[in-house]
Write a protein that holds these residues in place. Structure first.
Motif, PDB file in Angstrom:
ATOM      1  N   ARG A  11      76.042 -17.791 -24.260  1.00  0.00           N
ATOM      2  CA  ARG A  11      75.600 -16.834 -25.279  1.00  0.00           C
ATOM      3  C   ARG A  11      76.519 -16.831 -26.492  1.00  0.00           C
ATOM      4  O   ARG A  11      76.078 -16.987 -27.622  1.00  0.00           O
ATOM      5  CB  ARG A  11      75.587 -15.421 -24.704  1.00  0.00           C
ATOM      6  N   ALA A  15      75.295 -20.555 -28.233  1.00  0.00           N
ATOM      7  CA  ALA A  15      74.068 -20.073 -28.873  1.00  0.00           C
ATOM      8  C   ALA A  15      74.351 -19.047 -29.968  1.00  0.00           C
ATOM      9  O   ALA A  15      73.496 -18.791 -30.799  1.00  0.00           O
ATOM     10  CB  ALA A  15      73.133 -19.486 -27.821  1.00  0.00           C
ATOM     11  N   LYS A  17      74.678 -15.790 -29.615  1.00  0.00           N
ATOM     12  CA  LYS A  17      73.903 -14.581 -29.344  1.00  0.00           C
ATOM     13  C   LYS A  17      74.773 -13.585 -28.578  1.00  0.00           C
ATOM     14  O   LYS A  17      75.753 -13.948 -27.955  1.00  0.00           O
ATOM     15  CB  LYS A  17      72.673 -14.890 -28.491  1.00  0.00           C
ATOM     16  N   THR A  18      74.388 -12.324 -28.617  1.00  0.00           N
ATOM     17  CA  THR A  18      75.061 -11.297 -27.815  1.00  0.00           C
ATOM     18  C   THR A  18      74.033 -10.689 -26.879  1.00  0.00           C
ATOM     19  O   THR A  18      72.825 -10.924 -27.025  1.00  0.00           O
ATOM     20  CB  THR A  18      75.655 -10.187 -28.701  1.00  0.00           C
ATOM     21  N   ASP A  21      71.215  -8.836 -28.526  1.00  0.00           N
ATOM     22  CA  ASP A  21      70.088  -9.570 -29.107  1.00  0.00           C
ATOM     23  C   ASP A  21      68.894  -9.622 -28.155  1.00  0.00           C
ATOM     24  O   ASP A  21      67.796  -9.980 -28.571  1.00  0.00           O
ATOM     25  CB  ASP A  21      70.514 -10.999 -29.471  1.00  0.00           C
ATOM     26  N   VAL A  23      68.013 -11.603 -25.615  1.00  0.00           N
ATOM     27  CA  VAL A  23      67.391 -12.914 -25.406  1.00  0.00           C
ATOM     28  C   VAL A  23      67.549 -13.255 -23.931  1.00  0.00           C
ATOM     29  O   VAL A  23      68.642 -13.123 -23.365  1.00  0.00           O
ATOM     30  CB  VAL A  23      68.071 -13.993 -26.276  1.00  0.00           C
ATOM     31  N   ILE A  28      67.975 -19.020 -23.444  1.00  0.00           N
ATOM     32  CA  ILE A  28      69.256 -19.550 -23.928  1.00  0.00           C
ATOM     33  C   ILE A  28      69.546 -20.898 -23.290  1.00  0.00           C
ATOM     34  O   ILE A  28      69.989 -21.831 -23.950  1.00  0.00           O
ATOM     35  CB  ILE A  28      70.402 -18.552 -23.672  1.00  0.00           C
TER      36      ILE A  28
END
Length: 81
Positions: A11, A15, A17-18, A21, A23, A28
């Protein structure tokens, strides 16, 4: 624990992302092109077991895999100073 460490690394570092987010882990992994670490480990273990099973009986890996230990294990008590 392995999966959570894997996903936090994927993450944040790869990617970007957190958890906020929202997701999915599956998305991922697809984005990064990486297989689930537990499934990967199971597949590798299965391949290794197949290899050991096909090896000659004189090979050390096969002997260690299929032979039982002899004797008993000595249990050590707490050390006194």
């Amino acid at each position: 624990m392995i999966r959570s460490t894997e996903m936090s690394t994927l993450r944040m570092m790869i990617a970007g992302k957190t958890k906020g987010d929202r997701v999915r882990n599956k998305d991922i992994r697809e984005e990064c092109g990486i297989e689930d670490v537990v499934i990967f480990a199971r597949e590798r273990r299965r391949r290794w077991n197949d290899r050991v099973q096909k090896a000659e009986e004189s090979r050390l890996t096969r002997i260690a895999r299929y032979q039982r230990l002899m004797g008993t294990r000595w249990e050590r008590g707490p050390e006194e100073h």
